[in-house]
Design a protein around this motif. Sequence first.
Motif, mmCIF file in Angstrom:
data_model
loop_
_atom_site.group_PDB
_atom_site.id
_atom_site.type_symbol
_atom_site.label_atom_id
_atom_site.label_comp_id
_atom_site.label_asym_id
_atom_site.label_seq_id
_atom_site.Cartn_x
_atom_site.Cartn_y
_atom_site.Cartn_z
ATOM 1 N N VAL A 186 0.840 -1.204 0.000
ATOM 2 C CA VAL A 186 0.000 0.000 0.000
ATOM 3 C C VAL A 186 0.871 1.250 0.000
ATOM 4 O O VAL A 186 0.609 2.218 -0.725
ATOM 5 C CB VAL A 186 -0.945 -0.008 1.215
ATOM 6 N N ARG B 182 2.488 1.473 -3.326
ATOM 7 C CA ARG B 182 1.545 1.309 -4.433
ATOM 8 C C ARG B 182 2.119 0.345 -5.481
ATOM 9 O O ARG B 182 2.050 0.595 -6.687
ATOM 10 C CB ARG B 182 1.219 2.663 -5.067
ATOM 11 N N ASP B 183 2.675 -0.733 -4.980
ATOM 12 C CA ASP B 183 3.317 -1.732 -5.831
ATOM 13 C C ASP B 183 3.053 -3.104 -5.220
ATOM 14 O O ASP B 183 3.476 -3.382 -4.095
ATOM 15 C CB ASP B 183 4.826 -1.455 -5.905
#
Length: 207
Positions: free
Chosen positions: A60, A63-64
């Motif tokens: 989170v 963002r990967d």
Amino acid sequence: MARRAGTLDRVVEDERVNAGLGWALVAFLALVATEEVLDGNLLWAGFSMFVAGVAVVPSVAYRDWTAMLPWEVLAMSALPILGRALANEVFASQVATYLSVAALALVVAVELHAFTPVEMTDWFAVLFVVVATIATAGVWAVVQWLSDIYLGTAFIHSEHRLMWDFVAATVVGGMAGVVFEWYFRRFARVETRLPDHAETLQRGDNS
């Protein structure tokens, strides 16, 4: 034979394979939590979901989806939770509880080691996991106490039993600390499983 082992090592250490295994274990924790809800055990359902939530923090934050903990540490956190859910005897259930608390502390320690520039000496790494385990056991005891008061459960039988729970959590935390130092910091090669941007932050390179 050595060549095959080396190939397998490279596959397991690949960031996408590691992330895939990690997400599968997170889904497994979610299934266990669902089963606990259906059984009416809301406290352990919440604990299982909390462990799953902590596990996905790197993904989170970056963002990967490939920014995931080593699958081994997630397996170590998932197995005691499953064992506790399946345990019929009180002793087996208590042992699973201690292991689950230590596993959660281990997850936090590995996340700090893998995804932040935080550096720990050998002895402090072990001490950190032990203290984190004791702290987690303390929070868990408060949660159980509140559950006994407001939900009518009976997790805490006596202060004497509670003190022995802390002693057991400390012992298991010490073992988890040794695992963290010996395996995850020295042999697991966590860096090879990280996305490039996560590995850069781990080195403290902000350029």
